[in-house]
Design an enzyme around this catalytic site. Structure first.
Site, PDB file in Angstrom:
ATOM      1  N   ARG A 258      81.340  82.605  -1.697  1.00 55.36           N
ATOM      2  CA  ARG A 258      81.951  82.841  -3.006  1.00 55.36           C
ATOM      3  C   ARG A 258      83.459  83.030  -2.848  1.00 55.36           C
ATOM      4  O   ARG A 258      83.910  83.751  -1.957  1.00 55.36           O
ATOM      5  CB  ARG A 258      81.329  84.075  -3.674  1.00 55.36           C
ATOM      6  CG  ARG A 258      79.856  83.855  -3.987  1.00 55.36           C
ATOM      7  CD  ARG A 258      79.228  84.987  -4.746  1.00 55.36           C
ATOM      8  NE  ARG A 258      77.797  84.747  -4.909  1.00 55.36           N
ATOM      9  CZ  ARG A 258      76.944  85.605  -5.440  1.00 55.36           C
ATOM     10  NH1 ARG A 258      77.380  86.780  -5.880  1.00 55.36           N
ATOM     11  NH2 ARG A 258      75.666  85.305  -5.554  1.00 55.36           N
ATOM     12  N   ARG A 273      82.682  93.214  -0.935  1.00 58.14           N
ATOM     13  CA  ARG A 273      83.040  91.989  -1.650  1.00 58.14           C
ATOM     14  C   ARG A 273      83.680  91.034  -0.650  1.00 58.14           C
ATOM     15  O   ARG A 273      84.851  91.175  -0.303  1.00 58.14           O
ATOM     16  CB  ARG A 273      84.006  92.312  -2.795  1.00 58.14           C
ATOM     17  CG  ARG A 273      84.204  91.180  -3.799  1.00 58.14           C
ATOM     18  CD  ARG A 273      85.260  91.534  -4.820  1.00 58.14           C
ATOM     19  NE  ARG A 273      84.899  92.685  -5.608  1.00 58.14           N
ATOM     20  CZ  ARG A 273      84.249  92.647  -6.777  1.00 58.14           C
ATOM     21  NH1 ARG A 273      83.887  91.480  -7.261  1.00 58.14           N
ATOM     22  NH2 ARG A 273      83.975  93.753  -7.437  1.00 58.14           N
ATOM     23  N   GLU A 345      76.114  97.650  -7.282  1.00 52.62           N
ATOM     24  CA  GLU A 345      75.043  96.654  -7.335  1.00 52.62           C
ATOM     25  C   GLU A 345      74.622  96.188  -5.947  1.00 52.62           C
ATOM     26  O   GLU A 345      75.446  95.803  -5.126  1.00 52.62           O
ATOM     27  CB  GLU A 345      75.497  95.444  -8.157  1.00 52.62           C
ATOM     28  CG  GLU A 345      74.445  94.341  -8.245  1.00 52.62           C
ATOM     29  CD  GLU A 345      74.987  93.030  -8.785  1.00 52.62           C
ATOM     30  OE1 GLU A 345      74.405  91.986  -8.452  1.00 52.62           O
ATOM     31  OE2 GLU A 345      76.002  93.059  -9.516  1.00 52.62           O
ATOM     32  N   SER A 348      69.940  91.896  -8.139  1.00 53.92           N
ATOM     33  CA  SER A 348      69.715  91.643  -9.562  1.00 53.92           C
ATOM     34  C   SER A 348      68.601  90.622  -9.702  1.00 53.92           C
ATOM     35  O   SER A 348      68.291  89.873  -8.768  1.00 53.92           O
ATOM     36  CB  SER A 348      70.993  91.140 -10.248  1.00 53.92           C
ATOM     37  OG  SER A 348      71.370  89.882  -9.729  1.00 53.92           O
ATOM     38  N   ARG A 384      75.308  93.037   1.698  1.00 54.25           N
ATOM     39  CA  ARG A 384      75.857  94.243   1.079  1.00 54.25           C
ATOM     40  C   ARG A 384      74.930  95.456   1.236  1.00 54.25           C
ATOM     41  O   ARG A 384      75.391  96.605   1.182  1.00 54.25           O
ATOM     42  CB  ARG A 384      76.150  93.988  -0.400  1.00 54.25           C
ATOM     43  CG  ARG A 384      76.856  95.154  -1.075  1.00 54.25           C
ATOM     44  CD  ARG A 384      77.047  94.965  -2.560  1.00 54.25           C
ATOM     45  NE  ARG A 384      78.118  94.042  -2.881  1.00 54.25           N
ATOM     46  CZ  ARG A 384      78.641  93.907  -4.092  1.00 54.25           C
ATOM     47  NH1 ARG A 384      78.157  94.622  -5.098  1.00 54.25           N
ATOM     48  NH2 ARG A 384      79.622  93.059  -4.312  1.00 54.25           N
TER      49      ARG A 384
END
Length: 418
Positions: A258, A273, A345, A348, A384
């Site tokens: 990403r 991140r 987070e 999800s 993460r």
């Protein structure tokens, strides 16, 4: 993309969804106008085509001046037919462009608003009270010789890292624990491509509002995927599935990429991140009427995995304005990060209803013919997670107790500073 039939029959529902997302609801009227123009142009085109064929037979039978007059008429009619065809094609292209600007129609009950307007559905566990000053995951990882950000930046630039020693082993153990759980629940393990075509990337819904997040290889016209969801969404492109007995469930293991565009200055320390990470992603094809129940199944799978790593967490119902285009509803599981004093987070799960499958032409067979399938996705483990594991299980001497479920996969009970 959304179902054009739904837009025609219930435009107010689509308008309401757009408002809840904070998006332009005026696009609904633009779509309806383009659709009407396309349909009327096609109707007139078909009518004139039929006349053109009929006139062709008359020309074959006519002679002399009558034939010349008919030939002049057919020439004029051919020009009109060509013009109508061009108008219909233009309207169809506009319609396709406009429809792709509309996010999936949200489910009833999805919170209205943006990133901060989520609703907390459940909180599991209590944040640990430390009798010493806890260290953040990077300080712990460096002391364990498990994370090397400095050399990662030297090799790949900012937001790159090395996992080494027990850090690499911990991630592999966590991923294998997640994979074992997925297999136990009937998911088919998949090692997926991380490069996909524009058709697949766009079909999965990742080239619309957030295309700036995606790495593109221009020389090859391919995209690096930010989740195996993309490849798995494309796995059954242009296929008709048999979902009569049960849904099709896959667990895709892949490296993810990403760009993190727009995140300058956010989470610059550590591995929260980053540009590259590993992830195990669940992906499901099912009948649309089964999608809500399947969504709950994926959420239960995530909760089961979070219980295994023994961290406090909460579940939030994500607000409409914070949903990606393909999602009709999304639940986030956020783990407590002690040194930040807040939930972050970890995972999800999204119900994408028929949005992706319609773009990718993935259908299933019914007694009444074929219908568009529904797709769902959910994360079962990712890099993460190491943040939450290290910080929540640290000890005063800098060691980290390994969650019991991970111990058989790691072969260690405690990670000790080097």
């Amino acid at each position: 993309m959304i179902d054009i039939k739904l837009l025609r029959e219930d435009p107010d529902r689509v308008r309401a969804s757009q408002r809840a997302r904070g998006e332009d609801e005026g696009v609904v009227d633009q779509i309806l106008a383009a659709d009407e123009r396309r349909r009327s142009s096609l109707t007139e085109f078909e009518r004139l085509r039929a006349e053109q064929k009929s006139m062709g037979k008359q020309v074959a039978q006519a002679q002399g001046e009558a034939k010349q007059a008919l030939l002049a008429q057919t020439k004029e009619m051919a020009a009109k037919v060509k013009e109508l065809q061009a108008t219909a094609t233009e309207a169809e292209e506009l319609l396709d462009t406009l429809v792709r600007r509309v996010g999936n129609v949200i489910e009833p009950g999805v919170p209205v608003g943006g990133e901060d307007d989520y609703v907390v559905l459940e909180t599991v566990g209590e944040p640990r009270q430390f009798d010493f000053e806890p260290k953040d995951h990077l300080a712990l990882g460096e002391a364990l010789d498990a994370i090397d950000m400095e050399r990662g930046a030297r090799v790949g630039g900012s937001r790159f890292y090395f996992l080494k020693g027990v850090g690499a082993r911990l991630e592999i153990a966590m991923m294998n624990l997640a994979l074992a759980q997925a297999v136990e629940h009937g998911f088919v393990p998949m090692i997926t491509p991380t490069l996909v075509t524009p058709q697949v990337m766009g079909g999965a819904g990742f080239l619309d509002a957030h295309s700036d997040e995606v790495y593109r290889l221009e020389a090859d016209d391919l995209y690096l995927t930010g989740t195996s969801e993309v490849a798995l969404a494309g796995y059954h492109t242009d296929e008709i599935l048999d979902l009569s007995a049960d849904a099709k469930r896959y667990a895709g293991w892949s490296t993810c990429y990403r760009r993190e565009a727009g995140s300058y200055g956010k989470d610059t320390r550590g591995i929260i991140r980053v540009h590259q990470f590993n992830k195990l992603e669940m992906f499901v094809y099912c009948r649309p009427e089964d999608a809500v129940a399947e969504h709950q199944r994926l959420l239960a799978m995530e909760k089961e995995m979070l219980a295994k790593i023994e961290v406090p967490y909460r579940i939030i119902d994500t607000a409409a304005g914070d949903l990606g285009g393909p999602a009709a509803r999304k639940y986030d599981c956020e783990a407590w990060v002690p040194t930040q004093g807040r939930y972050r987070e970890l995972t999800s799960t999204s119900n994408c209803t028929t949005y992706q499958a319609r773009r990718l032409n993935t259908r299933y067979r019914t007694d009444k013919g074929t219908q568009t399938a529904a797709t769902l996705n959910g994360t079962l483990a990712t890099t993460r997670w190491l943040v939450a594991i290290l910080e929540n299980h640290q000890q005063a001497d800098g060691s980290v107790v390994v969650p019991q479920a991970l111990q058989p996969y790691l072969g260690l009970e405690v990670l000790k500073p080097v």
